[in-house]
Enzyme design. Sequence first.
Site, PDB file in Angstrom:
ATOM      1  N   SER A 118       1.074  -1.252   0.079  1.00 14.60           N
ATOM      2  CA  SER A 118      -0.464   0.244   0.027  1.00 14.60           C
ATOM      3  C   SER A 118       1.207   1.201   0.213  1.00 14.60           C
ATOM      4  O   SER A 118       2.087   1.207   0.440  1.00 14.60           O
ATOM      5  CB  SER A 118      -0.871  -0.013   1.319  1.00 14.60           C
ATOM      6  OG  SER A 118       0.273  -0.257   2.512  1.00 14.60           O
ATOM      7  N   ASP A 119       0.392   2.534  -0.374  1.00 13.05           N
ATOM      8  CA  ASP A 119       1.173   3.650  -0.050  1.00 13.05           C
ATOM      9  C   ASP A 119       0.569   3.458   1.196  1.00 13.05           C
ATOM     10  O   ASP A 119      -0.135   3.208   2.129  1.00 13.05           O
ATOM     11  CB  ASP A 119       0.604   4.806  -0.815  1.00 13.05           C
ATOM     12  CG  ASP A 119       1.681   6.061  -1.123  1.00 13.05           C
ATOM     13  OD1 ASP A 119       2.235   6.056  -0.673  1.00 13.05           O
ATOM     14  OD2 ASP A 119       1.311   6.812  -2.523  1.00 13.05           O
ATOM     15  N   TRP A 120       1.514   5.021   1.832  1.00 11.85           N
ATOM     16  CA  TRP A 120       1.577   4.978   3.098  1.00 11.85           C
ATOM     17  C   TRP A 120       0.345   5.819   3.599  1.00 11.85           C
ATOM     18  O   TRP A 120      -0.192   6.133   3.418  1.00 11.85           O
ATOM     19  CB  TRP A 120       3.013   5.653   3.780  1.00 11.85           C
ATOM     20  CG  TRP A 120       3.532   5.456   3.806  1.00 11.85           C
ATOM     21  CD1 TRP A 120       4.696   5.761   5.449  1.00 11.85           C
ATOM     22  CD2 TRP A 120       4.712   4.195   3.170  1.00 11.85           C
ATOM     23  NE1 TRP A 120       6.175   4.122   4.944  1.00 11.85           N
ATOM     24  CE2 TRP A 120       5.789   3.676   4.367  1.00 11.85           C
ATOM     25  CE3 TRP A 120       4.054   3.159   1.625  1.00 11.85           C
ATOM     26  CZ2 TRP A 120       6.727   2.907   3.322  1.00 11.85           C
ATOM     27  CZ3 TRP A 120       5.227   2.515   1.432  1.00 11.85           C
ATOM     28  CH2 TRP A 120       6.289   2.232   2.144  1.00 11.85           C
ATOM     29  N   PHE A 121      -0.382   4.686   5.247  1.00 10.00           N
ATOM     30  CA  PHE A 121      -1.830   4.615   5.648  1.00 10.00           C
ATOM     31  C   PHE A 121      -2.529   4.571   4.107  1.00 10.00           C
ATOM     32  O   PHE A 121      -3.957   5.131   4.524  1.00 10.00           O
ATOM     33  CB  PHE A 121      -1.579   5.971   5.722  1.00 10.00           C
ATOM     34  CG  PHE A 121      -0.515   6.164   6.886  1.00 10.00           C
ATOM     35  CD1 PHE A 121      -0.898   5.564   8.192  1.00 10.00           C
ATOM     36  CD2 PHE A 121       0.680   7.224   6.624  1.00 10.00           C
ATOM     37  CE1 PHE A 121      -0.381   6.080   9.290  1.00 10.00           C
ATOM     38  CE2 PHE A 121       1.846   7.620   7.459  1.00 10.00           C
ATOM     39  CZ  PHE A 121       1.303   6.596   9.085  1.00 10.00           C
ATOM     40  N   GLY A 122      -2.610   4.301   2.948  1.00  8.76           N
ATOM     41  CA  GLY A 122      -3.381   3.985   2.070  1.00  8.76           C
ATOM     42  C   GLY A 122      -4.413   2.845   1.741  1.00  8.76           C
ATOM     43  O   GLY A 122      -4.601   2.631   1.001  1.00  8.76           O
TER      44      GLY A 122
END
Length: 823
Positions: free
Chosen positions: A221-225
């Site tokens: 995932s993208d960060w916190f995504g």
Amino acid sequence: MIDDILDRMTLEEQVSLLSGADFWTTVPVERLGVPKIKVTDGPNGARGAGSLVAGVNAACFPVAIALGATWNPQLVERMGVAIAGQAKSKGASVLLAPTVNIHRSGLNGRNFECYSEDPMLTAELAVAYIQGVQSQGIAATIKHFAGNESEIERQTMSSDIDERTLREIYLLPFERAVKKAGVMAVMSSYNRLNGIYTSEHPWLLTTVLREEWGFDGIVMSDWFGSHTTAATVNAGLDLEMPGPARDRGEKLVRAVRNGEVKPEAVRMAARRILTLLERVGAFEKAPDLSEHALDLPEDRALIRQLGAEGAVLLKNDGILPLQKAGLGHVAVIGPNAAEARVMGGGSAQIAAHYRISPLDGIREALSNANSIQYAAGCRNNRLVNVFSGEMRVEYFTGRNWSGSPIAVETADVGEFFWFDLPSAELDPSDFSARMTAFYVPAESGEHIFGMTNAGLAKLYVDGRLVVNGFDGWTRGDNYFGTANVEQRQSIHLVAGQRYEVVVEYCALGSTGEGINLTAVRFGVEKPLGDADMAEAVETARAADVALLFVGRDGQWDTEGLDLPNMRLPGRQEELIEKVAAVNANTVVVLQTGGPIEMPWLGRVKAVLQMWYPGQELGHAVADVLFGDVEPGGRLPQTFPKQLSDNSAMTGDETVYPGRDGHVRYAEGVFVGYRHHDTRGVEPLFPFGFGLGYTRFSWSNAKASAVQMGSEGLTVSVDITNIGDRRGSELVQLYVRPLAPTVERPDKELRAFAKVQLAPGETGTASLVLGPRDLSYFDEKTKAFRASAGRYELLAAANAADIRSNVTIELAKEWIGEASDRAI
């Protein structure tokens, strides 16, 4: 070995691999000898685990649009090799790059991080970058998969894109990265695609990526995504970042035991994580996660070469290259002259080893008798100039700055972005900090103090509250939407007087609104006004040549927000007009992350686009201006005459910037030059355009066959340098169907070759095409399809300059297969 490890793992241990340990590392399983590895941001450098604005120094390479302008995959591959070395110096095994989203609107805040408006050019450069990185045992991570062409509401926006457009434009770079480069990792984007978050999109992550393309690496995932537990795992998202686990961990263990996720799905995801560790050599030798600076002379030379190779000469009325010996007085003017704007903003930032400004580079190049005078004229910064000077930073537990500080350190820049705090006793969601510094103004008058903060903060000057970022705080447009709009206040300061500046900051804690960060940035500046503009004009009036450095910086071209328009910010257009009015030899050097409107174009002698070319900016600029090297760049993105000429700028907010959580890609495949050519919209500068310092003659294009067969064919063009300087010529090959059965663009780029030639030398550009290069994606048959018939192959210097053509025939219809690797 991997099967043995998996067999011995408990469910909890397998699950532990599927989330990060912290912001940058994976979870180890020590009892089974599974080490942790580190990832690091790219794509124009390897930052390591430091904050976005500090940390261990690293080599700063050109941004992606500057690489796109090189049209030189071989040079980009060399950069990939060099950046892999930088990643190793930061103890990292995985590089979070390249970014291959498409230049759709011209206003995307991350336009500079992406290569091109054309998927084929993007794909070729991405493949080269990945091959360079992975040749050194470092995993590349192609991103952001997919439909992330704007920063507006990017964490929730649904990019609504039909399948044909997806396949032909937005997915092609990812497809080639998988099939041709064997990319080891893919990062899902924040946004939704057709209503479903990409991090939990089964069609995208499993059907297309794994089953059709054969991808066998990891998806992170993208960060916190990522937002869910079962949905992400079932869709094919392997790694939730950053850690510690939010939706995995015990939640995922329960989901398996409740039957929401099959144990086999967890095992497969854990297998892919372990395979990644094996591919980067982590089992052979546990990675050393320590960091150090690596400043190599060969990296410096490569950055300088890339800067010139990507420099695009847009206009030249005979003034360039400047002759050093004949120059007398040189005026160096503009907000980007003395400031080294070497990179864009957001997560692509690094702590560069050094920054050579254009003024520094020109002074070095003209170190003899030439007279150089400098004047800024105006400013172009979006935020108040960041505070510079030694300061004491005290950290406290709790949010009220009470008791003795837990940690004390010094800093020299008034910007703090805390991934890690200086003591384990400090809770990132429950701490406070006090920064104390002193400011001595050089001039008397009104000064502006500004501050933006993700968290709560107040700025005091000599004990007086000047900027209040505490009361009434709300999220705004800074630090990826986690900080408030910059708060400003002007006060009168006296030259030479010493003022105490204190900033008190405290963490806000979790708000439950997506990403939560802790950061503060504060600064002070004396505004530039009419007198400064007049000084610049007078400086130009007295000079033999005026070199005018304008554009934007990483506060404008940045992750987290789109641009408000396509004009130069501040009073820069006025500065150009006034300087050009008093000096007929005005050369404009642009630094932007994308196209701009140029109402002043007819009033200046030359325009050079330098983008953000890395730490060697000043040297690369001087090399090109004074003719030590060729301006080798060609535009990777169309420059429209005005913003409204862009295909996404229809006046319908559902198309851009979006409405009610959805943005419609209503223009379909007609992006960039495909729109301009097909719809008859004349650009300011066409896709692929760029001038040089020498001249070339072209032969007519010749095809190796008159019919396209399954083995493909080659188009060749002989190029001769008929000038008196060494230089490069770019041959672009476009395909035009002569009797299309569906609506298609007038022409589409399918191959290119860059030829470097000495004076009098002849070289051959050889361009290879296959059946898929004639095709479009047919949504009914779910396949790429080329109709039988005649096709025109166009050899061009740019999208508006066709030099010759050859017609070929496809005898029978060609239909590709989803798993076909011949792309």
